[in-house]
Design an enzyme around this catalytic site. Sequence first.
Site, mmCIF file in Angstrom:
data_model
loop_
_atom_site.group_PDB
_atom_site.id
_atom_site.type_symbol
_atom_site.label_atom_id
_atom_site.label_comp_id
_atom_site.label_asym_id
_atom_site.label_seq_id
_atom_site.Cartn_x
_atom_site.Cartn_y
_atom_site.Cartn_z
ATOM 1 N N ILE A 619 0.926 -1.237 -0.093
ATOM 2 C CA ILE A 619 -0.034 0.039 0.134
ATOM 3 C C ILE A 619 0.692 1.280 0.171
ATOM 4 O O ILE A 619 1.615 1.455 1.068
ATOM 5 C CB ILE A 619 -0.968 0.113 1.253
ATOM 6 C CG1 ILE A 619 -1.755 -1.191 1.385
ATOM 7 C CG2 ILE A 619 -1.729 1.318 1.283
ATOM 8 C CD1 ILE A 619 -2.721 -1.463 -0.087
ATOM 9 N N GLN A 628 -9.586 5.833 -1.021
ATOM 10 C CA GLN A 628 -9.998 4.903 -2.284
ATOM 11 C C GLN A 628 -10.966 3.823 -1.956
ATOM 12 O O GLN A 628 -12.106 3.713 -2.709
ATOM 13 C CB GLN A 628 -8.835 4.390 -3.222
ATOM 14 C CG GLN A 628 -8.240 5.411 -4.074
ATOM 15 C CD GLN A 628 -9.115 5.898 -5.058
ATOM 16 O OE1 GLN A 628 -9.492 5.132 -5.949
ATOM 17 N NE2 GLN A 628 -9.554 6.870 -4.879
ATOM 18 N N GLY A 692 -3.000 -2.416 -7.783
ATOM 19 C CA GLY A 692 -4.218 -1.351 -7.484
ATOM 20 C C GLY A 692 -5.086 -1.834 -6.360
ATOM 21 O O GLY A 692 -5.267 -2.751 -6.057
ATOM 22 N N GLU A 695 -10.317 0.104 -7.320
ATOM 23 C CA GLU A 695 -11.481 -0.640 -7.729
ATOM 24 C C GLU A 695 -11.774 -1.881 -6.995
ATOM 25 O O GLU A 695 -13.008 -2.098 -6.799
ATOM 26 C CB GLU A 695 -11.426 -1.289 -9.079
ATOM 27 C CG GLU A 695 -11.351 0.078 -10.143
ATOM 28 C CD GLU A 695 -11.383 -0.242 -11.369
ATOM 29 O OE1 GLU A 695 -11.482 0.680 -12.489
ATOM 30 O OE2 GLU A 695 -11.054 -1.346 -11.909
#
Lengths: 735, 316
Positions: A619, A628, A692, A695
């Site tokens: 992270i 996010q 990522g 999402e």
Amino acid sequence: MKFDTPATTNPIDRLRVIGQPLDRIDGPLKVTGTARYAYEQHDVAPGQAYGYVVGSAIAKGKIVSMDLAAARRAPGVLAVVTAENAGKLDKGKRNTAKLFGGPQIEHYHQAIALVVAETFEQARAAAQLVVVKYQEEKGAFDLAALKGAAPNAPSEEDSPTQSAVGDFAGAFASAPVKLDQSYTTPDQAHAMMEPHASIARWDGDKLTLWTSNQMIAWGVGDLAQTLGIAKENVRLVSPFIGGGFGGKLFLRADILLAALGARAAKRPVKVALQRPLMFNNTTHRPATIQRIRIGATPDGKITAIGHESWSGDLKDGQPELATQQTKLLYAGANRMTSLKLAVLDLPEGNAMRAPGEAPGLMALEIAMDEMAEKLKIDPVEFRIINDTQVDPEKPKVPFSQRQLAECLRQGAQRFGWDKRSATPGTLRDGKWLVGMGVASAFRGNLVMKSGARVTLGKDGIVTVFSDMTDIGPGSYTIMAQTAAEMMGLPIDKVKVELGDSSFPASAGSGGQWGANSATSGVYAACVKLREAVVQKLGFNSADAVFEDGAVKAGNRAVPLTQAAGDGEITAEDTIEFGDLDKTHSQATFGGHFVEVGVDAATGEVRLRRMLAVCAAGRILNPKSARSQVIGAMTMGAGAALMEHLVVDKRRGFFVNHDLAGYEVPVHADIPHQEVVFLDETDPMSSPMKAKGVGELGICGVGAAVANAIYNATGMRVRDYPITLDKLLDRLPALS
Amino acid sequence: MKSFTYERATTPTEAASGAARNPGARFIAGGTNLLDLMKLEIEVPRHLIDVNGLALDTIEPTPDGGLRIGALVRNTDLAADARVRRDYGLLSRALLAGASGQLRNKATTAGNLLQRTRCPYFYDTNQPCNKREPGSGCAAIGGYSRQLAIVGVSDACIATHPSDMAVAMRALDAKIETIKPDGATRSLPIAEFYRAPGDTPHLETTLTAGELITAVTLPKPVGGKQIYRKVRDRPSYAFALISVGAIIQPDGSGRVTVGGVAHKPWRIEAAEAQLPQGAKAVTDRLLATARTTEDNAFKLPLVERTLAAVLAEARA
């Protein structure tokens, strides 16, 4: 730099700046209103005129005539542009429908004219004087009606739309415990706060656009193609973006019409899509109908898993990849997936935050909950039983990292899952029926080639240049952290310039690939800058350490600034990824836990608690990453409970096309949210060892809400959004 | 937005007579609805009369023990007024269930009563709408009608009135005071204020040309438990799917008005006689004439269940 072998120890591992929960470096600009968004770039081009877009009043057919005379005569009008008078236009390869319609109309609110005037109000008033006569044609607007005849969606090279392993039909037929259910997800809108907006300025044949776009290099290419001009003559500038969620991956009408309007008016022109146009003029997440079949043995082992999904799009469009996660998430020897695609005359469907997984998991993770119940196995345990460390379709391909089970275990413990009643509809808190739900989160980790240029200035400041965009996740900050870590500097000695196509091409922002790929690009450029510095200062590069603003080796320490004493040093590189994403399946994982209350009288669902436990590689900045995830959880809650672009099946358009009609959750709708990141690094993903996360947070959360509603009420709703009308007839009788 | 002329009125008579002299004129106060509609050219007034300077912004006791609320009292101020909170809790609660703090700061008492429907077809000028363009047809009938009306509807229109405040006003038997262009004043019960859509859904109230609302009066307090229950998909901010405004007395008698189901706050006094029989009996009578669509049929059981919960709360 080619990244084709697993990362070893590198300067990022020091984690002095990377991995720290630093504030956004662009935060002060944003909270003081000094971050300039596209429409507010008032001073970049003098004499900006205003464009107002006219959208088609019909969904399908032809324009028979357009009377522009009154609009042209209206006060302040400089030009009225239509497809007829705009000159020859091509279509960018990433657009399905034309951005400028006429005479053929492909969807409702397709742009058909731009009125340019001295003021916004004049442009708007004149736009309403454009008189259009249409010849309407019958269109196809009802996915359910077309489902039976929908063919297999065309496969692309890397992404087959049909898959089969083993003998699904036989294994399912003979499974002792099985589920065969259908689920639907509706069309959804990105509904970002900032509409698509652009300012265009022509200097001879050179075109500059200040715009709001996630993918600068794609935008340059597609705009050049659409206008039939050389790519070299197009420059896009997009330093700040007020939300995109996939809606700004591609060119939209604002940018093309601004360019055409500026050419016609011979002045810079700015265009923002009007809010009521946003829902039908731009792209949306397509509705799906999904059928899921799961067979298992009584001990909970899945023996057969099948997932079919139907979606629609304009001719030559794309399917929603709702079966994507089912290929990878759970074990099972016999499997099949299938995507069908109907031709619809609704506006263009396309990517919205976690395309594929977001709607796919909304269905799959209810199915898993239903199956666990049939098996009388706790739904957390059922998922863990079917965990796999290899790609179930390609057992020789292991996951690079996969801590799904750990996410679920930790989540269950932190959330107090043991307090959940296994019997639905049995927990009451005053007027509230209370329940808990769980779902797995899964999202693939894509890696994309990404470039950056870094400069060490005489003042000791390192500046990063890249066409990477920051659509809100914190790209500025993590790229600054990367350069600071690499160069041994505090973050305030790093500046970041983004979103300009004159800078090196980056991965851009999409598919949650941006953070890992773009910081890897900065890493690559910094490796080169370090080499240049070392050489300049006469170090042996093998043992030089960059820390505390100095370069050190043995007893020698030289301030970094000294390297740029007689002129700044610049280095540029691009990270390119080899086949580690083929030899290893790369994905991010999580567990979502949700507690809801359902009003026993009215069926209103109110969230009480949400927890996500995520395993997503290193992270880079826990503060922006958490932001996010909670944002994505909020979006997933919206998908579960309220978001629904309603199709008028007679007239072929999304009816609720404003922010009063299309409801999304706001702060007051979201209760306590907790996010936990498991400690993880993934050396297969990049030198950053990150993945990522933007999402992952939306993936599965909708199903966790649905499962919590089931646990609270005993009512299984398989059609999203789960609004009270779907619960009302089965709520407890009232006294 | 079409060009318009603008004047600031200084007295109610001047405002009313100005409106009579200028066909197609509109009064503007908070502008929270009218300006949006003008930008979309759903409202195209040729002349605006700004009534914000009319000094109609006070709340005063009436001789018979009620309250007289000036037409320009802002929703925020009305909801916060100590007398309203003490004696007309239903009104305060309904106001606070509506819109957002920012809108309530601008929106006025009269403007709230006069706000237009939020039917999505009314808002889309490409679509036929008898309310927006008389005689053009109704796209909502047979279209998306989840939010729309189930009682008082016609073949020409199924729009709802979106106000929360008006639901409370109806339950409280408010009266609307007006002044006409000739200076004549009248006071009409809110029950007689809204017109059924019939064949003329564009005519929404019984106000005559140029007639200006100057105040809303509340009769003396009626006591009882005053409950406003708004049901919606999004708790933070949304128009009501349905709402129930109820005043329930210790003996079980009371008043019930329902919002989100009709072109006006829906109250039938005869239905209130059924209160001792419970929510179903009241709802059956109240919504006996219901004509629902597939999308909005859920409003029938929703009203009944919500009313049952309100009655239970009142008893508690």
